[in-house]
Motif scaffolding. Structure first.
Motif, PDB file in Angstrom:
ATOM      1  N   VAL A 165       0.849  -1.186   0.000  1.00  0.00           N
ATOM      2  CA  VAL A 165       0.000   0.000   0.000  1.00  0.00           C
ATOM      3  C   VAL A 165       0.883   1.234   0.000  1.00  0.00           C
ATOM      4  O   VAL A 165       1.968   1.245   0.587  1.00  0.00           O
ATOM      5  CB  VAL A 165      -0.959   0.000   1.213  1.00  0.00           C
ATOM      6  N   PHE A 166       0.410   2.289  -0.693  1.00  0.00           N
ATOM      7  CA  PHE A 166       1.090   3.574  -0.746  1.00  0.00           C
ATOM      8  C   PHE A 166       0.108   4.663  -0.304  1.00  0.00           C
ATOM      9  O   PHE A 166      -1.084   4.399  -0.128  1.00  0.00           O
ATOM     10  CB  PHE A 166       1.552   3.886  -2.178  1.00  0.00           C
ATOM     11  N   ALA A 167       0.606   5.859  -0.158  1.00  0.00           N
ATOM     12  CA  ALA A 167      -0.288   6.987   0.096  1.00  0.00           C
ATOM     13  C   ALA A 167      -1.157   7.204  -1.133  1.00  0.00           C
ATOM     14  O   ALA A 167      -0.680   7.607  -2.191  1.00  0.00           O
ATOM     15  CB  ALA A 167       0.523   8.245   0.406  1.00  0.00           C
ATOM     16  N   GLY A 168      -2.426   6.857  -1.020  1.00  0.00           N
ATOM     17  CA  GLY A 168      -3.376   7.059  -2.091  1.00  0.00           C
ATOM     18  C   GLY A 168      -3.442   5.966  -3.134  1.00  0.00           C
ATOM     19  O   GLY A 168      -4.212   6.067  -4.089  1.00  0.00           O
ATOM     20  N   ASN A 217      -8.044   6.500   0.555  1.00  0.00           N
ATOM     21  CA  ASN A 217      -7.486   5.673  -0.514  1.00  0.00           C
ATOM     22  C   ASN A 217      -8.623   4.987  -1.248  1.00  0.00           C
ATOM     23  O   ASN A 217      -9.357   4.172  -0.658  1.00  0.00           O
ATOM     24  CB  ASN A 217      -6.532   4.632   0.091  1.00  0.00           C
ATOM     25  N   PRO A 218      -8.838   5.258  -2.542  1.00  0.00           N
ATOM     26  CA  PRO A 218     -10.012   4.710  -3.231  1.00  0.00           C
ATOM     27  C   PRO A 218     -10.006   3.192  -3.309  1.00  0.00           C
ATOM     28  O   PRO A 218     -11.081   2.567  -3.295  1.00  0.00           O
ATOM     29  CB  PRO A 218      -9.939   5.344  -4.632  1.00  0.00           C
ATOM     30  N   TYR A 219      -8.837   2.586  -3.384  1.00  0.00           N
ATOM     31  CA  TYR A 219      -8.764   1.126  -3.464  1.00  0.00           C
ATOM     32  C   TYR A 219      -9.206   0.497  -2.138  1.00  0.00           C
ATOM     33  O   TYR A 219      -9.949  -0.494  -2.123  1.00  0.00           O
ATOM     34  CB  TYR A 219      -7.340   0.700  -3.818  1.00  0.00           C
ATOM     35  N   LEU A 220      -8.760   1.075  -1.026  1.00  0.00           N
ATOM     36  CA  LEU A 220      -9.153   0.541   0.273  1.00  0.00           C
ATOM     37  C   LEU A 220     -10.615   0.815   0.563  1.00  0.00           C
ATOM     38  O   LEU A 220     -11.305  -0.013   1.179  1.00  0.00           O
ATOM     39  CB  LEU A 220      -8.274   1.148   1.377  1.00  0.00           C
ATOM     40  N   ARG A 221     -11.119   1.943   0.111  1.00  0.00           N
ATOM     41  CA  ARG A 221     -12.542   2.242   0.328  1.00  0.00           C
ATOM     42  C   ARG A 221     -13.411   1.250  -0.440  1.00  0.00           C
ATOM     43  O   ARG A 221     -14.464   0.823   0.056  1.00  0.00           O
ATOM     44  CB  ARG A 221     -12.849   3.673  -0.092  1.00  0.00           C
ATOM     45  N   ASP A 222     -12.969   0.852  -1.629  1.00  0.00           N
ATOM     46  CA  ASP A 222     -13.717  -0.161  -2.382  1.00  0.00           C
ATOM     47  C   ASP A 222     -13.744  -1.486  -1.646  1.00  0.00           C
ATOM     48  O   ASP A 222     -14.779  -2.165  -1.585  1.00  0.00           O
ATOM     49  CB  ASP A 222     -13.110  -0.339  -3.767  1.00  0.00           C
ATOM     50  N   ILE A 223     -12.583  -1.862  -1.087  1.00  0.00           N
ATOM     51  CA  ILE A 223     -12.514  -3.135  -0.370  1.00  0.00           C
ATOM     52  C   ILE A 223     -13.384  -3.094   0.871  1.00  0.00           C
ATOM     53  O   ILE A 223     -14.123  -4.029   1.176  1.00  0.00           O
ATOM     54  CB  ILE A 223     -11.050  -3.456   0.000  1.00  0.00           C
ATOM     55  N   ALA A 224     -13.296  -1.981   1.612  1.00  0.00           N
ATOM     56  CA  ALA A 224     -14.044  -1.873   2.859  1.00  0.00           C
ATOM     57  C   ALA A 224     -15.537  -1.757   2.624  1.00  0.00           C
ATOM     58  O   ALA A 224     -16.348  -2.213   3.445  1.00  0.00           O
ATOM     59  CB  ALA A 224     -13.555  -0.650   3.648  1.00  0.00           C
ATOM     60  N   GLY A 225     -15.934  -1.188   1.478  1.00  0.00           N
ATOM     61  CA  GLY A 225     -17.335  -0.881   1.301  1.00  0.00           C
ATOM     62  C   GLY A 225     -18.119  -1.825   0.460  1.00  0.00           C
ATOM     63  O   GLY A 225     -19.341  -1.715   0.395  1.00  0.00           O
TER      64      GLY A 225
END
Length: 225
Positions: A165-168, A217-225
């Motif tokens: 994971v990176f910033a953003g 982070n849009p990738y993490l928000r997709d995973i979480a949501g």
């Protein structure tokens, strides 16, 4: 706790030198291309003696100086077994076009392993230089990607995240050995499962926190949501 950060090589891969305190022992995390000289300067500046090299994964931009540094100091290199073959065959970790460029960039080989290699496993705790590092196997970017987590003097977790994971953003999964489904599982467990105050030290780019990435982070928000 002292943590020196050194972007190295053409791809600006982050190398880190963490230590419990100056004038003591340290480890070196992900010494990539052109890392030997800046690492030597950090060691001299802070009076540090390396006791191990820790690798988050086997891509050349994170491991290229590992053998040079480890063998010069007579210390082991820690890596997951699934990425060990990349020491001697760095081209197998990238696509064909990139592999051809590597042959020009790195030379024709042969490439060698460090003299002492120790394979790490998920959940293992490495006690090195007075600091404990917990290993989490996080495949997705490469089969043998891992993160190492420790705690700073004030108790805040610090994660050496490699290219997970990176910033953003997150690590790419389109190279040989990449696995999008595994990456999703690794991000959910290692990043979204961590405390928000966890400081994330990625393999490229600036430091961040789990809380910041969870929120933005849009990738993490997709995973979480």
């Amino acid at each position: 706790m002292l943590i020196a950060a050194l972007p190295t090589g053409p791809l600006a891969a982050n190398c880190y030198v963490p230590a419990a305190a100056p004038n003591g022992e340290c480890v070196v995390v992900d010494p990539g291309q052109d890392a030997a000289e800046p690492i030597a300067k950090v060691l001299a500046e802070h009076g540090l003696t390396p006791v191990a090299v820790l690798l988050t994964h086997g891509h050349f931009d994170h491991v290229w100086s590992a053998a040079e540094i480890a063998d010069a100091h007579g210390i082991p290199v820690y890596v997951h077994a699934a990425d060990r073959a990349l020491f001697t065959d760095p081209g197998r970790g990238v696509d064909g076009a990139f592999a051809a460029q590597l042959a020009v960039l790195l030379g024709p080989g042969p490439y060698r392993e460090p003299a002492r290699v120790v394979e790490v496993s998920d959940g293992e705790v490495l006690s090195l230089g007075g600091v404990d590092y917990t290993v989490a196997h996080t495949p997705g970017h490469t089969p043998g990607s891992v993160v190492y987590t420790t705690r700073s003097d004030d108790g805040v977790p610090v994660m050496f995240a490699g290219d997970l994971v990176f910033a953003g953003s997150i690590g790419r999964t389109d190279f040989p050995g990449g696995d999008p489904a595994a990456m999703t599982r690794s991000l959910a467990a290692a990043v979204l499962g961590a405390d928000d105050d966890t400081r994330v030290l990625p393999g490229h780019g600036p430091a961040t926190t789990v809380g910041r990435e969870r929120a933005t982070n849009p990738y993490l928000r997709d995973i979480a949501g």
